[in-house]
Design an enzyme around this catalytic site. Structure first.
Site, PDB file in Angstrom:
ATOM      1  N   HIS A 190      34.006  33.561  47.386  1.00 14.57           N
ATOM      2  CA  HIS A 190      34.149  34.158  46.057  1.00 14.57           C
ATOM      3  C   HIS A 190      35.070  33.289  45.190  1.00 14.57           C
ATOM      4  O   HIS A 190      34.713  32.919  44.062  1.00 14.57           O
ATOM      5  CB  HIS A 190      34.727  35.570  46.232  1.00 14.57           C
ATOM      6  CG  HIS A 190      34.987  36.332  44.980  1.00 14.57           C
ATOM      7  ND1 HIS A 190      34.283  37.471  44.653  1.00 14.57           N
ATOM      8  CD2 HIS A 190      35.885  36.149  43.972  1.00 14.57           C
ATOM      9  CE1 HIS A 190      34.741  37.944  43.499  1.00 14.57           C
ATOM     10  NE2 HIS A 190      35.712  37.165  43.068  1.00 14.57           N
ATOM     11  N   GLU A 191      36.227  32.933  45.712  1.00 15.95           N
ATOM     12  CA  GLU A 191      37.178  32.146  44.909  1.00 15.95           C
ATOM     13  C   GLU A 191      36.623  30.759  44.604  1.00 15.95           C
ATOM     14  O   GLU A 191      36.809  30.238  43.498  1.00 15.95           O
ATOM     15  CB  GLU A 191      38.540  32.066  45.616  1.00 15.95           C
ATOM     16  CG  GLU A 191      39.236  33.413  45.821  1.00 15.95           C
ATOM     17  CD  GLU A 191      39.366  34.241  44.545  1.00 15.95           C
ATOM     18  OE1 GLU A 191      39.368  33.675  43.450  1.00 15.95           O
ATOM     19  OE2 GLU A 191      39.434  35.483  44.655  1.00 15.95           O
ATOM     20  N   HIS A 230      32.518  36.983  37.223  1.00 18.71           N
ATOM     21  CA  HIS A 230      32.064  38.121  38.041  1.00 18.71           C
ATOM     22  C   HIS A 230      30.691  38.605  37.570  1.00 18.71           C
ATOM     23  O   HIS A 230      30.353  38.483  36.395  1.00 18.71           O
ATOM     24  CB  HIS A 230      33.085  39.260  37.977  1.00 18.71           C
ATOM     25  CG  HIS A 230      34.363  38.922  38.666  1.00 18.71           C
ATOM     26  ND1 HIS A 230      35.597  39.004  38.064  1.00 18.71           N
ATOM     27  CD2 HIS A 230      34.608  38.458  39.917  1.00 18.71           C
ATOM     28  CE1 HIS A 230      36.532  38.630  38.913  1.00 18.71           C
ATOM     29  NE2 HIS A 230      35.956  38.283  40.037  1.00 18.71           N
ATOM     30  N   HIS A 234      34.237  30.911  41.752  1.00 15.14           N
ATOM     31  CA  HIS A 234      34.956  30.861  40.474  1.00 15.14           C
ATOM     32  C   HIS A 234      35.251  29.399  40.118  1.00 15.14           C
ATOM     33  O   HIS A 234      34.979  28.951  39.007  1.00 15.14           O
ATOM     34  CB  HIS A 234      36.288  31.612  40.573  1.00 15.14           C
ATOM     35  CG  HIS A 234      36.185  33.107  40.438  1.00 15.14           C
ATOM     36  ND1 HIS A 234      35.374  33.714  39.505  1.00 15.14           N
ATOM     37  CD2 HIS A 234      36.802  34.112  41.110  1.00 15.14           C
ATOM     38  CE1 HIS A 234      35.505  35.034  39.613  1.00 15.14           C
ATOM     39  NE2 HIS A 234      36.361  35.298  40.576  1.00 15.14           N
ATOM     40  N   TYR A 245      32.243  43.203  41.526  1.00 18.93           N
ATOM     41  CA  TYR A 245      33.345  44.110  41.861  1.00 18.93           C
ATOM     42  C   TYR A 245      32.837  45.141  42.865  1.00 18.93           C
ATOM     43  O   TYR A 245      31.656  45.477  42.884  1.00 18.93           O
ATOM     44  CB  TYR A 245      33.772  44.922  40.624  1.00 18.93           C
ATOM     45  CG  TYR A 245      34.690  44.250  39.634  1.00 18.93           C
ATOM     46  CD1 TYR A 245      35.135  42.958  39.778  1.00 18.93           C
ATOM     47  CD2 TYR A 245      35.126  44.982  38.519  1.00 18.93           C
ATOM     48  CE1 TYR A 245      35.987  42.384  38.839  1.00 18.93           C
ATOM     49  CE2 TYR A 245      35.969  44.414  37.575  1.00 18.93           C
ATOM     50  CZ  TYR A 245      36.391  43.106  37.744  1.00 18.93           C
ATOM     51  OH  TYR A 245      37.210  42.555  36.815  1.00 18.93           O
TER      52      TYR A 245
END
Lengths: 38, 693
Positions: free
Chosen positions: B91-92, B101, B95, B150
């Site tokens: 996930h990071e 998101h 980014h 999320y």
């Protein structure tokens, strides 16, 4: 047998972890550099 | 959604540094996350070698990243405490690669409802959505499965969810942190124009008649058949488990007919390795006789043997069983090759034969051990929560010789009954006297396999535990990872043999039952837990010998001097001191995560102006410092260039050209004027003459 729960029994998401640390990042886990902030 | 702007993209090979501040477990997991990128995308990660921009992963407060390549030299990404799970790391890094998101995309209100009055005061801005001038959803549908979405409870002020999915079935899907979803991959591959990956090679479930380009050899006495069922078994293929009419095929070698020793050979298409190590996975069904054999070979083509030479990799034997079984075979091929499946009829009487299905070949490491749990639905329906519903794996040995075991709480712990819980234990083993204690820096990885037929679409759930030799037990009187016969308690295997089991470490929140029942975690009523325990002590010091801070904040780089990290050499990794060859049950060569390629410093640093010398192909090479508007160049970084210098050159050239042009123009004008005056004078005198005449 002794067992350690590395999650402390909670399935903490990224946002929960950051919130518990008092971080107030953009959308919970995004940092901006100066230009993006502007 | 991706950030708009090509300047935010990274090169396909992203330079990185793992700062020494990172937890060891996180370091190992970051490398595992990189492997998933290499398998499923064209993005690769390489240790920083002086490139201008790179990602510095460190243990900060929390888990966070910047979005996209900021082109600012060192770019930080934090994997802090409790962030050490592979989905979080993926996930990071998404980014960092330029993704926002999922629920912030402009069309999100068509798919989810934000319950504004359940959001904590002042946190509403986290639910903003952004138009297509800010972010690009790359023409990919809204993705509840995204690892970038999320979870339902994000920023809630009470106990009720802040995000409601318009399709209720997706309530527990959003917020998964297992692995990339199909659409995550589609977006990433579109953004970076990916057409291939570094480590994926082939997948085949025999659904198409061309059987993925595999060929039947002529050097045998029989053929493999493409079938959808065999009377003696299997009744269905493994891909669809018979759920789709007129589909669902596998390859079968009939051992109920033919002479003893008759063979059938099935060869894959030609494959071209890049990394030199491969993992072959496939499902195998034996409905023949225990004397029947499946041999896995590779046919390797080299300049010395252009027609290929066969090398036996593994002989698979065993009693017939009425279910499919997952097999892993490690290969180490460096030249072009084919994988060869050879079925051989044994001496015993058979009613069926050998079948294979759902083959995957990738240039990745195979898991060291497989724990196959059958009749899983029965276990789910009958196991109580807590220790009474706990099942233990067989004992396994790590590559270093440590004995270990895993337990699974099928219906969770008493505190957490709707989850799978999983724990790892060291147990007493045959090598204990030769091993170092407390056990240091062994990373155990437990993967609940998503049994999707295509390895690229699997979203397996995994957690890793690393043994820190200095961790103390609760009583603080002993080391947690000390010898199990010193700190453990007595236990017994199903056959009655007793042993000692040390304390366990794991999680009671491994996977919710709802997610467990999704995807292909349970297939043919079986689950597979893939286990690997590897030595990661080589990751104790991962920082390059030249401090990466040198390139941090290029605007002030003039004032920052390179600092040489001497601590990297003085640290003493606690490497186990095994003196005798340990006993292991691994049937395949075990290799560890490739060591970090830390740049070697040059013996005689030839670089000037603070250039960094690194060894490239065993030769010194200077990586010159550069900023936004200045740089050093030349073999030894001896010459300085700057944007200002270029501007001066450009302006003075322009002025010079202008002056020359002006002189030429004026001269031409003067000459023309003179000539015109002469002509005019001559013309007037001629008129006078004419008039007079």
């Amino acid at each position: 047998t002794t067992e350690i729960d590395v999650d402390g029994g909670i399935d903490q998401d990224i946002f929960d972890i950051n919130e518990a640390l008092g971080l107030d990042l953009f959308e919970g886990d995004i940092k901006f550099d100066g230009m993006q902030e502007r | 959604n991706s950030i708009i702007g090509d300047n935010y993209r990274w090169p396909h090979v992203v330079p990185y540094v793992l700062e020494d501040s990172l937890e060891m477990n996180a370091k190992g997991l970051i490398l595992k996350a990189f492997e998933q990128y290499r398998l499923k995308t064209c993005i690769d990660f390489r240790p920083w070698e002086g490139e201008k921009n790179y990602i510095s992963v460190f243990k900060g407060s929390g888990c966070w990243s910047y979005v996209g390549n900021l082109q600012e030299g060192l770019q930080q990404l934090s994997i802090g405490a409790n962030c050490d799970r592979i989905g979080t790391i993926q996930h990071e890094f998404l980014h960092a690669l330029g993704f926002w998101h999922e629920q912030s995309r402009s069309d999100r209100d068509d798919y989810v409802s934000i319950i504004w009055d359940r959001i904590q005061p002042g946190k509403d801005h986290n639910f903003n959505k952004y138009d297509d001038k800010t972010s690009d959803s790359l023409n990919v549908p809204y993705d509840y499965d995204s690892v970038m979405h999320y979870s339902q409870n994000a920023f809630r002020n009470g106990t009720e969810p802040t995000i409601i999915t318009n399709i209720p079935d997706f309530m527990d899907v959003i917020g998964q942190r297992m692995d990339f979803s199909d659409y995550d991959l589609q977006k990433l591959n579109r953004l970076y124009n990916c057409t291939s990956s570094l480590s994926f090679m082939d997948t085949c479930s025999f659904e198409l008649e061309n059987i993925c380009g595999m060929i039947q050899s002529s050097d045998d006495s029989s053929d493999w058949q493409r079938l959808s069922q065999v009377p003696a078994g299997p009744n269905t293929d493994h891909t669809n488990m018979g759920e789709c009419e007129d589909s669902g095929y596998f390859m079968h070698f009939n051992t109920s007919a033919g002479a003893v020793g008759s063979t059938a050979i099935l060869e894959s298409r030609i494959l071209y390795p890049k990394r030199g190590f491969q993992c072959l996975q496939f499902y195998f069904y034996n409905s023949g006789h225990e004397s029947d054999r499946l041999y896995v070979w590779v046919r390797e083509y080299t300049s010395a043997h252009p027609n290929g030479t066969l090398r036996l990799i593994e002989e698979i034997k065993g009693s017939p069983a009425s279910y499919w079984q997952l097999h892993h075979v490690s290969l180490n091929v460096t030249s072009k090759f084919r994988v060869v499946f050879q079925g051989t009829r044994g001496s015993g009487s058979s009613n069926g034969g050998l079948s294979v299905d759902d083959i995957n070949l990738s240039e990745t490491q195979c898991p060291h051990h497989v724990w196959h749990i059958r009749n899983f639905t029965y276990l789910l329906n009958t196991s109580p929560a807590g220790t009474a519903g706990r099942i233990y794996s067989p004992p396994f040995y790590s590559s270093k010789g440590y004995a270990f075991q895993v337990s699974l709480y099928v219906n969770g712990t008493t505190d957490n009954p709707f989850n799978l819980a999983i724990y790892l234990y060291l147990i007493s083993g045959a090598n204990d006297d030769q091993l170092q204690w407390p056990c240091a820096w062994q990373q155990g990885t437990m993967i609940l396999l998503d049994q999707h037929p295509d390895i690229r679409q699997r979203m397996s759930n995994q957690r890793s535990i690393t043994t820190d030799p200095l961790t103390l037990s609760d009583s603080s009187s002993t080391y947690f990872w000390d010898r199990p016969d010193k700190v453990g308690s007595i236990a017994s295997f199903p056959n009655g043999t007793t042993f000692m089991r040390g304390p366990g470490s794991g999680t009671s929140a491994f996977l919710t039952h709802q997610r467990l029942k999704s995807r292909n975690f349970i297939k043919e009523d079986s689950v597979y837990i893939l286990l690997t325990m590897e030595d990661i002590s080589h990751l104790l010091s991962t920082q390059p010998s030249v401090s990466p801070t040198f390139f941090m904040n290029t605007s002030s780089a003039n004032t920052i001097k390179p600092t040489f990290n001497t601590s990297a050499t003085t640290k003493s990794p606690m490497r186990p001191t095994t003196t005798t060859r340990p006993v292991t049950t691994a049937s395949v060569p075990l290799t560890e995560e490739p060591e970090m390629d830390v740049p070697d410093s040059c013996p005689d640093n030839p670089c000037e102006n603070d250039g960094v010398c690194i060894m490239v192909d065993r030769g010194p090479e200077c990586r010159c410092p550069a900023g936004d508007d200045w740089w050093y160049m030349g073999e030894k970084c001896e010459r300085k260039g700057s944007a200002q210098e270029n501007t001066v050159i450009a302006v003075s050239s322009t002025v010079a050209v202008f002056v020359v042009m002006l002189v030429v123009t004026i001269t031409t004008a003067v000459c023309l004027k003179k000539k015109y005056s002469q002509v005019k004078e001559n013309g007037e005198s001629l008129n006078l003459e004419v008039n007079r005449w």
